[in-house]
Scaffold this motif. Sequence first.
Motif, mmCIF file in Angstrom:
data_model
loop_
_atom_site.group_PDB
_atom_site.id
_atom_site.type_symbol
_atom_site.label_atom_id
_atom_site.label_comp_id
_atom_site.label_asym_id
_atom_site.label_seq_id
_atom_site.Cartn_x
_atom_site.Cartn_y
_atom_site.Cartn_z
ATOM 1 N N TRP A 161 -8.046 7.071 0.345
ATOM 2 C CA TRP A 161 -8.553 6.094 -0.615
ATOM 3 C C TRP A 161 -9.998 5.767 -0.298
ATOM 4 O O TRP A 161 -10.429 5.781 0.856
ATOM 5 C CB TRP A 161 -7.699 4.831 -0.600
ATOM 6 C CG TRP A 161 -6.265 5.085 -0.992
ATOM 7 C CD1 TRP A 161 -5.728 6.238 -1.457
ATOM 8 C CD2 TRP A 161 -5.180 4.155 -0.912
ATOM 9 N NE1 TRP A 161 -4.374 6.094 -1.691
ATOM 10 C CE2 TRP A 161 -4.013 4.820 -1.358
ATOM 11 C CE3 TRP A 161 -5.080 2.816 -0.507
ATOM 12 C CZ2 TRP A 161 -2.769 4.194 -1.422
ATOM 13 C CZ3 TRP A 161 -3.840 2.191 -0.564
ATOM 14 C CH2 TRP A 161 -2.694 2.876 -1.032
ATOM 15 N N ASN A 185 -4.998 7.647 3.907
ATOM 16 C CA ASN A 185 -4.454 7.842 2.561
ATOM 17 C C ASN A 185 -5.423 8.594 1.651
ATOM 18 O O ASN A 185 -5.029 9.041 0.567
ATOM 19 C CB ASN A 185 -4.137 6.491 1.912
ATOM 20 C CG ASN A 185 -2.927 5.815 2.519
ATOM 21 O OD1 ASN A 185 -2.157 6.427 3.269
ATOM 22 N ND2 ASN A 185 -2.745 4.536 2.212
ATOM 23 N N PRO A 236 -2.673 11.368 -9.459
ATOM 24 C CA PRO A 236 -3.764 10.851 -8.622
ATOM 25 C C PRO A 236 -5.150 11.065 -9.209
ATOM 26 O O PRO A 236 -6.100 10.415 -8.783
ATOM 27 C CB PRO A 236 -3.592 11.606 -7.302
ATOM 28 C CG PRO A 236 -2.827 12.837 -7.661
ATOM 29 C CD PRO A 236 -1.932 12.453 -8.794
ATOM 30 N N LYS A 253 0.786 3.940 -3.037
ATOM 31 C CA LYS A 253 0.528 5.365 -2.800
ATOM 32 C C LYS A 253 1.525 6.222 -3.578
ATOM 33 O O LYS A 253 1.149 7.223 -4.215
ATOM 34 C CB LYS A 253 0.614 5.664 -1.304
ATOM 35 C CG LYS A 253 0.288 7.102 -0.942
ATOM 36 C CD LYS A 253 0.363 7.324 0.565
ATOM 37 C CE LYS A 253 0.029 8.762 0.917
ATOM 38 N NZ LYS A 253 0.125 9.014 2.388
ATOM 39 N N ALA A 257 -5.854 4.270 -6.384
ATOM 40 C CA ALA A 257 -5.398 3.123 -5.596
ATOM 41 C C ALA A 257 -6.574 2.397 -4.959
ATOM 42 O O ALA A 257 -7.481 3.028 -4.410
ATOM 43 C CB ALA A 257 -4.427 3.592 -4.516
ATOM 44 N N ASN A 309 0.818 -1.212 0.000
ATOM 45 C CA ASN A 309 0.000 0.000 0.000
ATOM 46 C C ASN A 309 0.850 1.260 0.000
ATOM 47 O O ASN A 309 0.500 2.261 -0.658
ATOM 48 C CB ASN A 309 -0.940 -0.002 1.203
ATOM 49 C CG ASN A 309 -2.074 -1.001 1.052
ATOM 50 O OD1 ASN A 309 -2.487 -1.334 -0.054
ATOM 51 N ND2 ASN A 309 -2.579 -1.491 2.179
ATOM 52 N N ARG A 310 1.970 1.247 0.702
ATOM 53 C CA ARG A 310 2.839 2.432 0.707
ATOM 54 C C ARG A 310 3.485 2.624 -0.658
ATOM 55 O O ARG A 310 3.642 3.761 -1.139
ATOM 56 C CB ARG A 310 3.894 2.313 1.810
ATOM 57 C CG ARG A 310 3.278 2.510 3.194
ATOM 58 C CD ARG A 310 4.305 2.612 4.304
ATOM 59 N NE ARG A 310 4.954 1.325 4.574
ATOM 60 C CZ ARG A 310 6.213 1.037 4.298
ATOM 61 N NH1 ARG A 310 6.992 1.964 3.725
ATOM 62 N NH2 ARG A 310 6.719 -0.133 4.582
ATOM 63 N N CYS A 353 0.708 5.970 -7.433
ATOM 64 C CA CYS A 353 -0.447 6.747 -7.873
ATOM 65 C C CYS A 353 -0.238 8.242 -7.721
ATOM 66 O O CYS A 353 -0.941 9.037 -8.359
ATOM 67 C CB CYS A 353 -1.692 6.316 -7.105
ATOM 68 S SG CYS A 353 -2.248 4.636 -7.487
ATOM 69 N N SER A 354 0.724 8.650 -6.900
ATOM 70 C CA SER A 354 0.956 10.084 -6.679
ATOM 71 C C SER A 354 1.447 10.785 -7.935
ATOM 72 O O SER A 354 1.384 12.013 -8.022
ATOM 73 C CB SER A 354 1.966 10.284 -5.547
ATOM 74 O OG SER A 354 3.257 9.843 -5.930
#
Length: 385
Positions: free
Chosen positions: A182, A180, A153, A146, A158, A142-143, A149-150
């Motif tokens: 999400w 986050n 975005p 992130k 995500a 997940n990190r 996707c940055s």
Amino acid sequence: MTLDIFDADRHVMEPLDLWAQYLDPEIYRTYPIKVVQDNQLTRQDRVERLGRRGDLSLPPVFVVGDLPLLNNWSEDIQIASAMQDKGNRSARIAAMHPDSQLASMDDSSISVAYLFSTFAGYVVNHEGLPAEVSLAYADAYNRWLKDYCSVNPERLKAVGLLSRHEPTTLCCQLNQIIENGWRSICLRPEVINGKDFGYPEYIDFWAKCEKHNISVVFHGGTNLNAPTAGSHRFQSRFAMHACSHPMEAQMAFVSLLESGVFERHPKLKFAFLEAGASWVPHWLWRLDNICYPEFPSLVEENIKLLPSEYFKRQCWVAVELGEPCLREVIETVGSEKLLYGSDFPHPDHMHFTTEDIANQLGDFSEAELKNVLVNNAKTFFGFDG
């Protein structure tokens, strides 16, 4: 008709070096992901046993610690995979990096993509791994996602991956998803660590998902190291792949239904991806007309509506291009509950392209087509762009 498509089921390909960067160092030391490469000696052995059929380099085999990542990943499957590997290689490389992912989306008229893992889900749901290892891998993925996707975005969305090994950790994991920003999470549909979605440990989790408007996606797959429909009966990729996706989706729906999750959480949204949609009319008809009326007193506490009414109220399902019976699906649940997902870059869906997609979904009206390709994903995922 030109549409900017919302892809409800697109995948990243996790580069191997991400784990050294994002995974807890102690977990990485004791349970690293490694690859077992084919070598010349094993290739010579194959040729001696199999003749010309064995004369090719096999793709790497992934291992987590000392455990094989995939279940029943036999030599025959590896050979078949190697035969098709080259035709899919450029797409898989493109999915590793956000810039090339975006370029591939542009080539396919994809405006926004909701992104799922390729390998991380197999690690996180591996029944042979301790709960803390599963949890660490979910957090690391997940990190990484992130950061991935940055890059953009607005277009790369995500979908969080959660570990189900220890259900009491789900609410804590969900806190990070919410932090986050999400709006959706992905769960495997199978029973994980002996517990399905109706166990008491899930009660607070479902309530938290509803409270924070988190959409829940069920996405299955073949060769998971956990009990999956077909895996205890078959060893061939053909048979396991035929069973895993649609049968697990149907059973996940029943698990939520009979345990009262739908009844207690009427605003909670669920989607079933990569299982097709043609099972929906038959399954809901059977539940409504055979299972539900048989012994009403056994289900009256948790099922107060017809099963089909819960589905129409709270569930979405992804269609396959060229799939039969989609008109019956629309008549059963409405065009507003259908999603489109490309499954890019996985090889079993590479022959389904977005070129001339309106003709591929020729039974759909213009309004229905816009629902399936754009509007429904916005509604389900809570798109606010």
